[in-house]
Every structure is written in structure tokens, then in C-alpha cells.
Design a protein around this motif. Structure first.
Motif, mmCIF file in Angstrom:
data_model
loop_
_atom_site.group_PDB
_atom_site.id
_atom_site.type_symbol
_atom_site.label_atom_id
_atom_site.label_comp_id
_atom_site.label_asym_id
_atom_site.label_seq_id
_atom_site.Cartn_x
_atom_site.Cartn_y
_atom_site.Cartn_z
ATOM 1 N N MET A 1 0.562 -1.077 0.018
ATOM 2 C CA MET A 1 -0.426 -0.194 0.066
ATOM 3 C C MET A 1 0.807 1.681 -0.158
ATOM 4 N N ASP A 2 0.336 2.085 -0.595
ATOM 5 C CA ASP A 2 1.381 3.638 -0.758
ATOM 6 C C ASP A 2 0.909 4.700 0.369
ATOM 7 N N ARG A 3 2.409 4.763 0.683
ATOM 8 C CA ARG A 3 2.141 5.843 2.209
ATOM 9 C C ARG A 3 2.342 6.930 1.539
ATOM 10 N N GLU A 4 1.019 7.619 2.147
ATOM 11 C CA GLU A 4 -0.116 8.914 2.183
ATOM 12 C C GLU A 4 1.980 9.936 2.253
ATOM 13 N N ILE A 5 1.905 10.296 1.255
ATOM 14 C CA ILE A 5 3.308 11.891 2.317
ATOM 15 C C ILE A 5 2.297 12.796 2.658
ATOM 16 N N LEU A 6 2.915 13.253 3.676
ATOM 17 C CA LEU A 6 1.931 14.778 3.983
ATOM 18 C C LEU A 6 3.320 16.270 3.609
ATOM 19 N N ILE A 7 3.909 15.692 4.322
ATOM 20 C CA ILE A 7 5.356 16.604 4.102
ATOM 21 C C ILE A 7 6.569 16.345 4.064
ATOM 22 N N GLN A 8 7.113 17.304 2.808
ATOM 23 C CA GLN A 8 8.256 16.401 2.352
ATOM 24 C C GLN A 8 9.281 17.448 2.342
ATOM 25 N N ALA A 9 10.668 17.765 2.921
ATOM 26 C CA ALA A 9 11.186 18.589 3.161
ATOM 27 C C ALA A 9 12.406 18.192 2.626
ATOM 28 N N GLU A 10 12.654 19.118 1.865
ATOM 29 C CA GLU A 10 13.974 18.859 0.548
ATOM 30 C C GLU A 10 15.305 20.090 1.616
ATOM 31 N N HIS A 11 16.449 19.142 1.551
ATOM 32 C CA HIS A 11 17.909 20.034 1.347
ATOM 33 C C HIS A 11 17.426 21.326 2.264
ATOM 34 N N LEU A 12 17.043 21.336 3.938
ATOM 35 C CA LEU A 12 16.695 22.525 4.828
ATOM 36 C C LEU A 12 17.968 23.257 4.780
ATOM 37 N N GLN A 13 18.389 24.421 4.572
ATOM 38 C CA GLN A 13 19.421 24.834 5.034
ATOM 39 C C GLN A 13 18.843 26.353 6.261
ATOM 40 N N ARG A 14 19.011 26.837 7.145
ATOM 41 C CA ARG A 14 19.346 27.888 7.702
ATOM 42 C C ARG A 14 20.134 28.925 8.536
ATOM 43 N N ASP A 15 20.220 29.533 7.744
ATOM 44 C CA ASP A 15 21.633 30.445 8.239
ATOM 45 C C ASP A 15 21.365 32.097 9.028
ATOM 46 N N TYR A 16 21.640 32.131 10.104
ATOM 47 C CA TYR A 16 21.741 33.053 10.736
ATOM 48 C C TYR A 16 22.817 33.793 10.576
ATOM 49 N N PRO A 18 26.354 34.253 9.353
ATOM 50 C CA PRO A 18 27.472 33.661 9.238
ATOM 51 C C PRO A 18 27.573 32.008 10.233
ATOM 52 N N ILE A 19 26.604 31.874 10.757
ATOM 53 C CA ILE A 19 26.307 30.619 11.530
ATOM 54 C C ILE A 19 25.345 30.339 10.672
ATOM 55 N N ARG A 20 26.251 28.545 10.048
ATOM 56 C CA ARG A 20 24.653 28.269 9.456
ATOM 57 C C ARG A 20 24.397 26.371 10.705
ATOM 58 N N ALA A 21 22.537 27.235 11.057
ATOM 59 C CA ALA A 21 21.953 26.195 11.807
ATOM 60 C C ALA A 21 21.758 25.226 11.752
ATOM 61 N N VAL A 22 21.154 24.981 10.432
ATOM 62 C CA VAL A 22 20.616 23.946 9.844
ATOM 63 C C VAL A 22 21.488 24.033 8.131
ATOM 64 N N HIS A 23 21.663 22.394 8.454
ATOM 65 C CA HIS A 23 22.715 22.090 7.579
ATOM 66 C C HIS A 23 21.874 20.422 6.436
ATOM 67 N N ASP A 24 21.099 21.195 5.023
ATOM 68 C CA ASP A 24 21.327 20.255 4.501
ATOM 69 C C ASP A 24 20.092 19.514 4.688
ATOM 70 N N VAL A 25 18.945 19.517 5.952
ATOM 71 C CA VAL A 25 18.427 17.952 6.311
ATOM 72 C C VAL A 25 16.793 17.748 4.917
ATOM 73 N N SER A 26 16.934 16.628 4.859
ATOM 74 C CA SER A 26 15.338 16.177 4.596
ATOM 75 C C SER A 26 14.923 15.421 4.779
ATOM 76 N N PHE A 27 13.675 15.355 4.214
ATOM 77 C CA PHE A 27 13.086 13.918 5.272
ATOM 78 C C PHE A 27 11.843 14.177 4.927
ATOM 79 N N GLU A 28 10.985 13.046 5.229
ATOM 80 C CA GLU A 28 9.487 12.942 4.818
ATOM 81 C C GLU A 28 8.149 12.454 5.950
ATOM 82 N N LEU A 29 7.254 12.777 6.025
ATOM 83 C CA LEU A 29 6.174 12.284 7.235
ATOM 84 C C LEU A 29 4.965 12.135 6.029
ATOM 85 N N ALA A 30 5.088 10.721 6.627
ATOM 86 C CA ALA A 30 3.694 10.493 5.833
ATOM 87 C C ALA A 30 2.244 9.501 6.673
ATOM 88 N N LYS A 31 1.249 9.491 6.455
ATOM 89 C CA LYS A 31 -0.275 9.276 7.279
ATOM 90 C C LYS A 31 0.052 8.351 8.161
#
Length: 313
Positions: A1-16, A18-31
Motif C-alpha cells: 500500500m502506498d504511503r500518503e506523504i504529508l510533509i516533504q522537506a528537501e535540503h533545508l538550510q537555515r543561516d543566521y 555566518p552561522i549555519r544552524a541547519v545543514h541540508d536536512v531532508s525527510f518525509e512524514l507520512a500519514k
């Protein structure tokens, strides 16, 4: 059975700056997922949660909620999100019902559906007995329940909970964990926490973030294989010399624990069968043979320590 994907996060990055708080974060959340998002303080958990809920824009990367881009169409995407921050956004001078009706209007629930939405969320969170009480007079556990109720009022696809059991007593923690597991049957849940037993008692998937990077991501079933340490505890009535045990195939290290007991670390296949055969033939009187299990805390420390050591190198 196919998983229903609710959230797709791809290559997230957050800089403050010169400081990089989040580096290339990717994941999925399914129902049906209850995803434990673990990390030490300052690891980037809260920054990631804020990006997922649309309260903080990523410096790079994309977030899709049921296929809708959160940055391009924030209103549409946020209709499918519920959020409980670490400090629940409660108005203590209101009763539970007054507060939930107010939140329903904020969430854009149509007027004719507000009563039904409030009744449903209140019942699911076990708040019917306190519906007319002031929030200020509720216990911390009930206030957390009110916070969760406001997050699910509009029946979102995904619910994001940031440290939902902080400050609760053991009974309240058990009740909130049960509620989270129940919500996970109809929604996708992201549970951000630094409390390791929380993940083992609630989640079916786990991710560990450290210094802004995902250092582990697997199902709880997959985690079980990591919890199985490459070691076992043995005890003999007539214990052999340590040197004899060290000569067994695959045994890497032997530690004497006293009273005829030893801890054997091994590589490759478990030496239990060969050890048992040798013990019987040599008359050692094997009394105990127990596979050793690591804790989630040990894995957590190993992963974060290794990551720090690699960066230092």
C-alpha cells in the motif's frame, strides 16, 4: 500500500549571518507516522520546527505539505498543519471552551462548524470534564492537552509537537504519550524532544539531529538492530582462562566481570553456538549466555560524539 506523504522537506538550510544552524536536512512524514525528532539543546530542532510550520523561512530548500509549497502558498499549506510550541499559546483568563472556540475562528473554521470542531477536539484530548474551567486553574498536564486540542481543531493532516511533556509528572507524561499515539492513527505526527524514552514509548520512526545535520534516520524496527550490541554476557561454573575465550572465532575482546562472568565483544557472526559447543566439550558448565542490548541513549551519545570528532578532525 502506498504511503500518503504529508510533509516533504528537501535540503533545508537555515543561516543566521555566518552561522549555519541547519545543514541540508531532508525527510518525509507520512500519514500514520509518529516521527521522533531527537537532538541535544542547540542541535537545530526548534529551527527546523519553525521552518516546517512556516514561522521561519529557510535560507535554502523546499517544504511541501500535501504537495503544496509552503513558501509559495502558505495559507493553503498551513491549513494542513497543526502546531504545539514548547510554550503552549494559552489565554489563561479564558475557559477551555472559550479558548477553543477562539482558536477555531483563528483557524478559519466556518461558523456553522465551530461547535462540532470544538466538541471533537475537546473529546479527543480528554477535556470534557474541564470544559468550563479557567485555563489558569488547570494542571500543567491539562494545559498541555488544551494546547494539543488547539493544534488539531481544524483536523490538519500533520501535527507538530515541540517538547509536549516537559514539566509533566509521570502520570501526565503517560497520558500525553497515549494521546499522541492515538492521534498518530489519523494524522502524521512530528514529535520534537530531547527525552529519549519519549521516542521509544511513542514513535514508529526516529531521526537524530546534531549540529544542524541529520546523523540518524530509521524506523523503530530498524533502530532495534542498532540496539543489538555486538556483545554478550556469559557465566560458567568452571570458568576458563580469559586467553581461551579470546581464541574463539570472532571474539574481539573479553572483560572479566567476576564470579565466573565475562563480557565478550565480537565482530561478524554471534559466537554463541561455537561458545556453547566449546563449553560443553570442555566442561566449563555454561550457566548464562545473554545478548547485550545498547540503549537509545548510548546510540545517541555515540552518534553525536562521533559527529563532533569527525568535525574536529
Amino acid at each position: 500500500m502506498d504511503r500518503e506523504i504529508l510533509i516533504q522537506a528537501e535540503h533545508l538550510q537555515r543561516d543566521y549571518g555566518p552561522i549555519r544552524a541547519v545543514h541540508d536536512v531532508s525527510f518525509e512524514l507520512a500519514k500514520g507516522d509518529v516521527l521522533g525528532f531527537l537532538g541535544p539543546n542547540g542541535a537545530g530542532k526548534s529551527t527546523t520546527m519553525q521552518m516546517l510550520t512556516g514561522t521561519l523561512a529557510p535560507s535554502a530548500g523546499t517544504i511541501r505539505v500535501r504537495g503544496v509549497d509552503l513558501l509559495d502558498h502558505p495559507r493553503r499549506a498551513k491549513r494542513e498543519l497543526g502546531y504545539l510550541p514548547e510554550q503552549p499559546p494559552l489565554y489563561r483568563e479564558l475557559t477551555v471552551d472559550e479558548y477553543l472556540r477562539y482558536c477555531a475562528r483563528l483557524r478559519g473554521v466556518p461558523g456553522r462548524e465551530v461547535t462540532a470542531a470544538v466538541d471533537r477536539a475537546r473529546a479527543r484530548c480528554g477535556l470534557n470534564e474541564v470544559r468550563r474551567r479557567l485555563i489558569a486553574n488547570l494542571s500543567k498536564g491539562y494545559q498541555q492537552r488544551v494546547g494539543i486540542a488547539q493544534a488539531i481543531l481544524h483536523n490538519p493532516a500533520a501535527v507538530i509537537l515541540d517538547e509536549p511533556t516537559v514539566g509533566l509528572d509521570p502520570i501526565q507524561i503517560r497520558e500525553i504519550r497515549g494521546l499522541i499515539r492515538e492521534l498518530g492513527e489519523a494524522h502524521g505526527i512530528i514529535l520534537s524532544t530531547h527525552i529519549l524514552p519519549e521516542v521509544q514509548g511513542t514513535c514508529n520512526r526516529v531521526q537524530i539531529i546534531h549540529r544542524g545535520r541529520l546523523v540518524f534516520a530509521d524506523s523503530m524496527q530498524g533502530l532495534e538492530s542498532h540496539l543489538q550490541a555486538q556483545a554478550c554476557i556469559v557465566a560458567f561454573r568452571q570458568p576458563p582462562a580469559i586467553e581461551t575465550l579470546q581464541q574463539l572465532a570472532g571474539v574481539e575482546e573479553v572483560a572479566e566481570l567476576g564470579q565466573g562472568r565475562f563480557r565478550l565483544r565480537y565482530t561478524g557472526d554471534n559466537p554463541a553456538e561455537a561458545l556453547t559447543e566449546r563449553a560443553v566439550n570442555a566442561g566449563w558448565g555454561l550457566q548464562e549466555l545473554i545478548p547485550e542490548r545498547r540503549t537509545l541513549e548510548q546510540i545517541f551519545v555515540e552518534l553525536t560524539s562521533r559527529d563532533a570528532a569527525e568535525e574536529a578532525a
